[in-house]
Design an enzyme around this catalytic site. Structure first.
Site, PDB file in Angstrom:
ATOM      1  N   LYS A 138       0.818  -1.215   0.000  1.00 17.28           N
ATOM      2  CA  LYS A 138       0.000   0.000   0.000  1.00 17.28           C
ATOM      3  C   LYS A 138       0.848   1.259   0.000  1.00 17.28           C
ATOM      4  O   LYS A 138       0.378   2.334  -0.369  1.00 17.28           O
ATOM      5  CB  LYS A 138      -0.906   0.017   1.228  1.00 17.28           C
ATOM      6  CG  LYS A 138      -2.074  -0.917   1.087  1.00 17.28           C
ATOM      7  CD  LYS A 138      -3.045  -0.659   2.192  1.00 17.28           C
ATOM      8  CE  LYS A 138      -4.411  -1.179   1.803  1.00 17.28           C
ATOM      9  NZ  LYS A 138      -5.366  -0.965   2.879  1.00 17.28           N
ATOM     10  N   GLU A 139       2.061   1.130   0.493  1.00 18.01           N
ATOM     11  CA  GLU A 139       2.956   2.287   0.542  1.00 18.01           C
ATOM     12  C   GLU A 139       4.196   1.911  -0.269  1.00 18.01           C
ATOM     13  O   GLU A 139       5.168   1.422   0.285  1.00 18.01           O
ATOM     14  CB  GLU A 139       3.313   2.600   1.990  1.00 18.01           C
ATOM     15  CG  GLU A 139       2.068   2.810   2.847  1.00 18.01           C
ATOM     16  CD  GLU A 139       2.347   3.189   4.298  1.00 18.01           C
ATOM     17  OE1 GLU A 139       1.606   4.022   4.815  1.00 18.01           O
ATOM     18  OE2 GLU A 139       3.289   2.660   4.908  1.00 18.01           O
ATOM     19  N   ASP A 168       7.134  -0.871   9.808  1.00 21.79           N
ATOM     20  CA  ASP A 168       6.263  -1.728  10.602  1.00 21.79           C
ATOM     21  C   ASP A 168       5.944  -3.028   9.885  1.00 21.79           C
ATOM     22  O   ASP A 168       5.444  -3.964  10.497  1.00 21.79           O
ATOM     23  CB  ASP A 168       4.953  -0.994  10.928  1.00 21.79           C
ATOM     24  CG  ASP A 168       4.934  -0.513  12.362  1.00 21.79           C
ATOM     25  OD1 ASP A 168       5.911  -0.787  13.081  1.00 21.79           O
ATOM     26  OD2 ASP A 168       3.948   0.131  12.755  1.00 21.79           O
ATOM     27  N   LYS A 318       0.602   3.340  14.529  1.00 21.25           N
ATOM     28  CA  LYS A 318       1.627   4.369  14.303  1.00 21.25           C
ATOM     29  C   LYS A 318       2.201   4.899  15.618  1.00 21.25           C
ATOM     30  O   LYS A 318       3.397   5.179  15.713  1.00 21.25           O
ATOM     31  CB  LYS A 318       1.051   5.529  13.487  1.00 21.25           C
ATOM     32  CG  LYS A 318       2.107   6.565  13.172  1.00 21.25           C
ATOM     33  CD  LYS A 318       1.565   7.770  12.446  1.00 21.25           C
ATOM     34  CE  LYS A 318       2.624   8.851  12.425  1.00 21.25           C
ATOM     35  NZ  LYS A 318       2.167  10.101  11.819  1.00 21.25           N
ATOM     36  N   ASP A 342       4.903  11.175   7.397  1.00 18.36           N
ATOM     37  CA  ASP A 342       4.453   9.878   6.912  1.00 18.36           C
ATOM     38  C   ASP A 342       5.264   9.578   5.655  1.00 18.36           C
ATOM     39  O   ASP A 342       5.776  10.500   5.012  1.00 18.36           O
ATOM     40  CB  ASP A 342       2.955   9.926   6.577  1.00 18.36           C
ATOM     41  CG  ASP A 342       2.089   9.981   7.825  1.00 18.36           C
ATOM     42  OD1 ASP A 342       2.649   9.855   8.929  1.00 18.36           O
ATOM     43  OD2 ASP A 342       0.865  10.154   7.691  1.00 18.36           O
ATOM     44  N   ASP A 344       4.712   9.135   2.719  1.00 16.39           N
ATOM     45  CA  ASP A 344       4.375   9.775   1.442  1.00 16.39           C
ATOM     46  C   ASP A 344       4.517  11.296   1.481  1.00 16.39           C
ATOM     47  O   ASP A 344       4.311  11.954   0.470  1.00 16.39           O
ATOM     48  CB  ASP A 344       2.942   9.410   1.054  1.00 16.39           C
ATOM     49  CG  ASP A 344       1.940   9.820   2.126  1.00 16.39           C
ATOM     50  OD1 ASP A 344       2.284   9.713   3.307  1.00 16.39           O
ATOM     51  OD2 ASP A 344       0.832  10.249   1.784  1.00 16.39           O
ATOM     52  N   ASP A 516      -2.609  11.200  16.899  1.00 18.03           N
ATOM     53  CA  ASP A 516      -2.147  12.579  16.752  1.00 18.03           C
ATOM     54  C   ASP A 516      -2.946  13.547  17.636  1.00 18.03           C
ATOM     55  O   ASP A 516      -2.373  14.278  18.443  1.00 18.03           O
ATOM     56  CB  ASP A 516      -2.176  13.009  15.275  1.00 18.03           C
ATOM     57  CG  ASP A 516      -3.410  12.508  14.536  1.00 18.03           C
ATOM     58  OD1 ASP A 516      -4.325  12.003  15.195  1.00 18.03           O
ATOM     59  OD2 ASP A 516      -3.449  12.639  13.299  1.00 18.03           O
TER      60      ASP A 516
HETATM   61  O1  UPG Z   1       0.607   0.156  12.190  1.00 15.25           O
HETATM   62  C1  UPG Z   1       0.879   1.195  11.596  1.00 15.25           C
HETATM   63  C2  UPG Z   1      -0.074   1.949  10.908  1.00 15.25           C
HETATM   64  C3  UPG Z   1       0.322   3.110  10.253  1.00 15.25           C
HETATM   65  N1  UPG Z   1       1.605   3.509  10.273  1.00 15.25           N
HETATM   66  C4  UPG Z   1       2.010   4.745   9.557  1.00 15.25           C
HETATM   67  O2  UPG Z   1       1.142   5.797   9.877  1.00 15.25           O
HETATM   68  C5  UPG Z   1       1.119   6.739   8.820  1.00 15.25           C
HETATM   69  C6  UPG Z   1      -0.285   7.229   8.550  1.00 15.25           C
HETATM   70  O3  UPG Z   1      -1.056   6.272   7.905  1.00 15.25           O
HETATM   71  P1  UPG Z   1      -2.044   6.623   6.694  1.00 15.25           P
HETATM   72  O4  UPG Z   1      -2.667   5.361   6.247  1.00 15.25           O
HETATM   73  O5  UPG Z   1      -1.349   7.454   5.695  1.00 15.25           O
HETATM   74  O6  UPG Z   1      -3.165   7.474   7.410  1.00 15.25           O
HETATM   75  P2  UPG Z   1      -3.712   8.946   7.065  1.00 15.25           P
HETATM   76  O7  UPG Z   1      -5.129   8.982   7.454  1.00 15.25           O
HETATM   77  O8  UPG Z   1      -3.399   9.348   5.693  1.00 15.25           O
HETATM   78  O9  UPG Z   1      -2.843   9.792   8.107  1.00 15.25           O
HETATM   79  C7  UPG Z   1      -3.298  10.785   8.984  1.00 15.25           C
HETATM   80  O10 UPG Z   1      -4.005  10.268  10.102  1.00 15.25           O
HETATM   81  C8  UPG Z   1      -3.289   9.396  10.957  1.00 15.25           C
HETATM   82  C9  UPG Z   1      -4.153   9.080  12.154  1.00 15.25           C
HETATM   83  O11 UPG Z   1      -5.315   8.417  11.823  1.00 15.25           O
HETATM   84  C10 UPG Z   1      -1.981  10.003  11.422  1.00 15.25           C
HETATM   85  O12 UPG Z   1      -1.250   9.031  12.103  1.00 15.25           O
HETATM   86  C11 UPG Z   1      -1.200  10.487  10.250  1.00 15.25           C
HETATM   87  O13 UPG Z   1       0.002  11.083  10.650  1.00 15.25           O
HETATM   88  C12 UPG Z   1      -2.045  11.470   9.483  1.00 15.25           C
HETATM   89  O14 UPG Z   1      -1.311  11.991   8.399  1.00 15.25           O
HETATM   90  C13 UPG Z   1       1.794   6.070   7.627  1.00 15.25           C
HETATM   91  O15 UPG Z   1       3.078   6.617   7.448  1.00 15.25           O
HETATM   92  C14 UPG Z   1       1.901   4.628   8.069  1.00 15.25           C
HETATM   93  O16 UPG Z   1       3.012   4.000   7.514  1.00 15.25           O
HETATM   94  C15 UPG Z   1       2.558   2.776  10.963  1.00 15.25           C
HETATM   95  O17 UPG Z   1       3.721   3.128  10.968  1.00 15.25           O
HETATM   96  N2  UPG Z   1       2.168   1.640  11.603  1.00 15.25           N
HETATM   97 MN    MN Z   2      -1.552   9.448   4.687  1.00 21.43          MN
END
Ligand code: UPG
Ligand code: MN
Length: 815
Positions: A138-139, A168, A318, A342, A344, A516
């Site tokens: 996915k990433e 992770d 996260k 993050d 991306d 967050d």
């Molecule tokens: O078990 C996990 C799950 C997620 N992530 C990281 O968390 C980040 C955020 O995940 P993403 O799927 O991109 O979520 P978004 O909804 O786009 O992110 C927003 O919302 C999240 C909370 O729901 C925050 O953690 C993020 O920083 C914020 O940008 C990514 O870098 C993931 O790689 C981990 O490292 N471990």
């Molecule tokens: Mn994101």
């Protein structure tokens, strides 16, 4: 160069109240040199405040009339009639309350101008940058690689910067990709430094995307213009090779056994220093490819970390990864400031790190726990049909909160003060005579921080450094030797946090999928301030979900996470007096908004009941009676004032009416689907303990970098270049044009430095297209039609989110 807020046409004069920002002895010397904070005092904002109060007054009159009328009507009515009156009024009261909670914190917006270059290089503190990734499917590793490259090339002393990557997924693929990135950085970083290119993410720089900025010939500061064109072509070819290598990794052996250390949910902890820390003096370079004789070729340190995971052990998503990074970095570089991106979200303005530091070191900055940057996105369709840009939140709400002790922390693009993550008190609230725990022995802190002595020593050093604020003279020891790495590995074992305060008082907060908001709240509750830093050009840019299913899943996660916070000890109503009253309202709003779905669904569906049931009691309802003139008058007044408030908000914030309207539209979509699902999920969690999943947002970029119909021909051009066009300086890749924006009206054509052939867009590499794999960067040339994508995703979303509707309907018909 000074970094100013995205240009606004307003002029504002009043400087923030002196009392608001107590004079700080140590940073007094840099007072007002780094940041200028100004309250918005335009006529627009004054009118805006008046209109908000006028609308609130109309609400009061309306409810007075509405409730008294209802009481008269239901005094002798049947139960159904009572319900039919009570529910809509309850709904209206809730909607009014939500509107007030949303508006009040926006009433005192401030703007900040940051003078990033005023902070001299020797004064810059060390900085750790945390990048999180969790799933190479996915990433895509290429996305992470580009983010890392943009960080390494940021305009910050390389000996003061360390990039930490948390994987992770425990994937060998990710580790190998990061290692490739670290090698490519040896070319990319000096190239960026030499020519001052922006943005320093190779994918964004080389692809004709919306935001790829190319210096104009006149503005070029390097030695000679043709040299830039030549260097650029060479670096680009190397970058293409890096891309192919990462594709090959995925397709090759690594793909066959991707989880060499186990599975994404079960693997050992690893900490690996991929690039060691550079020396403290500039090193001029030699390279076969570029002339680097006058360029500092040092590259910041890169550390790969994969925390241990075991079955039956919660890993806290996260938040858990961030805490593992916090400990790992503590025993290696222990920088007093931490930036989180993050995987991306890349650095799109190489000055961004300095801008964040300015807000931390400025007068009053010692009380700032975190600096939140706005989140900006590439690849969103020009119409932004899923309101991905979230402009109302970033450009109005966060700006307003910045005037009230600080914006909410909303994830990626946030810089932290390490001491604040260790639960220290802000100077503003430190008891007289020093810190609350200044006299405590480190050993007694083991019940909070865990038993690692080197880590406890690092905590003490970080807290002392924060108290002394001598960032430049007492930089913390940086050791990346075997012993330190061994200790770091022990610190990422999954049992380390057992019986400690991690996730409760220390580090990122557990128990919610929106770690967050909870983490920022805990800091504000302690009395810390935060700051909002909008720069031009954008500090960081990332990807947003490109289809409705993904977007709704994201909104669902945020809504569920918010409710989790509401039902936890971090409820805003329980916080102490250090929280600003309006900030408390803002946090309350952030954690209760999904409940709106219940009221909204009932409000919309209830009036239909008499139509379908035809029961005696409800048919007494006069569907035919016209609404009273008073009612129509109130509705008209409420609508009119809503429109005026919106118009004024749009004016003072500088967003467009279209963006505001999109926000309203998508709110309606979310409130009738994802929010309702979130309420159900959290109800299940509260009642049955069912945990809420963190569904990752896919970072697959739409093949259209700029949104809409954008043609990508990079591979073709490069392949053509490789096929022998090398000698023809000026043709090839440097001659292509980027078609921007693609929205027709906004689209611009940008010339690459060497000008040259203008038919670049038409050129396509020969031979068969490679197979399209989910992680690859798309076929050679592809037209993407967003409506088709959207249609497809609407289908899957309907199947995903129809259950609440189906249940509501069944209940209505047969209940
Ligand atoms: O078990 C996990 C799950 C997620 N992530 C990281 O968390 C980040 C955020 O995940 P993403 O799927 O991109 O979520 P978004 O909804 O786009 O992110 C927003 O919302 C999240 C909370 O729901 C925050 O953690 C993020 O920083 C914020 O940008 C990514 O870098 C993931 O790689 C981990 O490292 N471990
Ligand atoms: Mn994101």
């Amino acid at each position: 160069m000074s970094m100013t807020y995205i240009s606004k046409k307003h002029d504002y004069a009043a400087t923030l109240d002196e009392k608001e920002q107590p004079k700080d002895q140590k940073s007094a010397s840099v007072e007002s040199l780094l940041v200028r904070t100004t309250k918005l005092t335009t006529v627009t904002i004054k009118l805006y405040r008046i209109m908000v109060f006028v609308r609130m007054a109309i609400f009061v009159l309306f409810f007075k009339w509405r409730i008294s009328t209802a009481l008269a009507m239901i005094s002798d009515g049947a139960t159904t009639v009572r319900a039919m009156w009570t529910m809509p009024i309850a709904g209206e009261l809730w909607f009014a309350l939500m509107w007030v909670l949303d508006q009040l914190p926006k009433m005192q917006p401030v703007r900040r101008t940051v003078f990033a270059t005023a902070l001299e290089e020797p004064l810059l503190p060390t900085m750790d940058v945390f990048v999180t990734t969790a799933d190479p499917e996915k990433e895509p590793p290429l996305v992470t690689v580009n983010t890392i490259l943009s960080i390494l090339a940021a305009d910050y002393p390389p000996d003061k910067l360390t990039c930490y990557v948390s994987d992770d997924g425990g994937a060998l693929l990710t580790r190998e990709a990061v290692a490739h990135a670290a090698r490519f950085a040896r070319l990319w970083v000096p190239f960026c430094r030499k020519h001052g290119v922006e943005p320093r993410n190779p994918e964004a720089y080389f692809c004709p995307g919306v935001k790829a900025r190319v210096v104009s010939r006149a503005a070029y500061m390097g030695r000679s213009w043709p040299e830039l064109a030549r260097d650029r072509r060479r670096v680009r070819r190397e970058y293409e090779e890096l891309r192919l290598r990462i594709d090959a990794l995925h397709a090759g052996d690594v793909r066959r056994q991707p989880w060499s250390r186990g599975t994404p949910e079960y693997h050992a902890g690893v900490v690996e220093v991929l690039v060691g820390p550079p020396g403290s003096t500039p090193e001029l370079g030699v390279s076969d490819l570029l002339d680097l004789t006058s360029v500092d070729v040092r590259v910041p340190a890169v550390v790969y970390m994969c925390r241990e995971k075991r079955h039956g052990r919660v890993h806290h998503r996260k938040a858990g990864a961030m805490n593992a990074l916090l400990r790992t970095s503590a025993v290696l570089s222990n920088a007093p400031f931490i930036l989180n991106l993050d995987c991306d979200h890349y650095v799109s303005n190489s000055q961004a790190l300095r801008a964040g530091v300015c807000l931390m070191l400025d007068r009053g900055g010692s009380n700032v726990a975190f600096v939140q940057f706005p989140q900006r996105f590439d690849g969103v369709d020009p119409a932004d049909r899923y309101a991905n840009h979230n402009r109302v939140f970033f450009d109005c709400t966060e700006l307003g909160l910045d005037g009230l002790q600080g914006p909410i922390y909303v994830g990626t693009g946030c810089m932290f003060r390490r001491a604040a993550l260790y639960n220290a008190d802000p100077p503003l609230w430190r008891p007289h005579g020093g810190d609350r725990d200044a006299g405590k022995d480190v050993a007694t802190e083991a019940d909070k921080f865990g038993i690692s002595t080197p880590f406890l020593v690092s905590v003490r050093a970080a807290l002392n450094l924060n108290r002394s604020e001598q960032w430049n003279t007492t930089s913390p020891p940086r050791s990346f030797d075997g012993a330190a790495v061994g200790e770091a590995t022990a610190l990422v074992s999954c049992g380390y946090e057992d019986r400690t305060a991690w996730g409760r008082d220390i580090g990122w907060i557990y128990g919610t999928v929106t770690e967050d908001v909870a983490t920022g709240f805990c800091m504000h509750r302690r009395g810390w301030r935060s700051a909002y830093c909008a720069t031009a050009p954008d500090a960081f840019r990332g990807t947003a979900p490109i289809n409705l299913t993904d977007r709704l899943h994201q909104v669902l996660r945020w809504a569920a996470g918010s409710l989790e916070i509401f039902f936890s000890r971090n409820n805003a109503l329980l916080a102490g007096a250090r929280l600003h009253p309006l900030q408390r309202l803002a946090y309350l709003n952030t954690t209760v908004y999904p409940f709106t779905s219940i009221f909204l669904l009932l409000y919309c569906l209830l009036p239909a009941i008499p139509l379908v049931t035809r029961s005696a009691s409800t048919s007494a309802f006069s569907v035919n009676t016209p609404p009273s003139a008073t009612y129509i008058g109130f509705v008209a007044a409420l609508m009119l004032t809503l429109a005026m408030v919106a118009a004024l908000e749009v004016r003072w914030s500088g967003i467009t009416l279209g963006e505001w309207w999109r926000n309203e539209q998508f709110w309606m979509v979310s409130a009738t689907s994802a929010y309702a699902a979130a309420v159900v999920q959290v109800a299940l969690k509260v009642a049955a303990g069912k945990e809420i999943a963190f569904k990752l947002t896919s970072k697959q970029r739409a093949p259209s970098a700029g949104g809409g119909v954008v043609k990508r021909q990079v591979r073709g051009a490069v392949r053509r270049e490789m096929d022998g066009a090398d000698g023809s300086d000026g043709g090839g890749a440097d001659g292509e044009r980027g078609v921007h924006g693609s929205s027709g009206t906004r689209g611009t054509v940008e010339e690459r430095p060497r000008g040259g052939a203008r038919d670049g867009v038409q050129r396509v590499g020969g031979g068969a297209s490679p197979p399209v794999r989910p992680w690859s960067h798309g076929p050679l040339e592809q037209d993407v039609e967003p409506p088709a994508l959207a249609r497809r995703s609407v289908h899957s979303s309907i199947t995903m989110f129809c259950p609440p509707f189906a249940y509501a309907l069944i209940w209505l018909l047969f209940g």
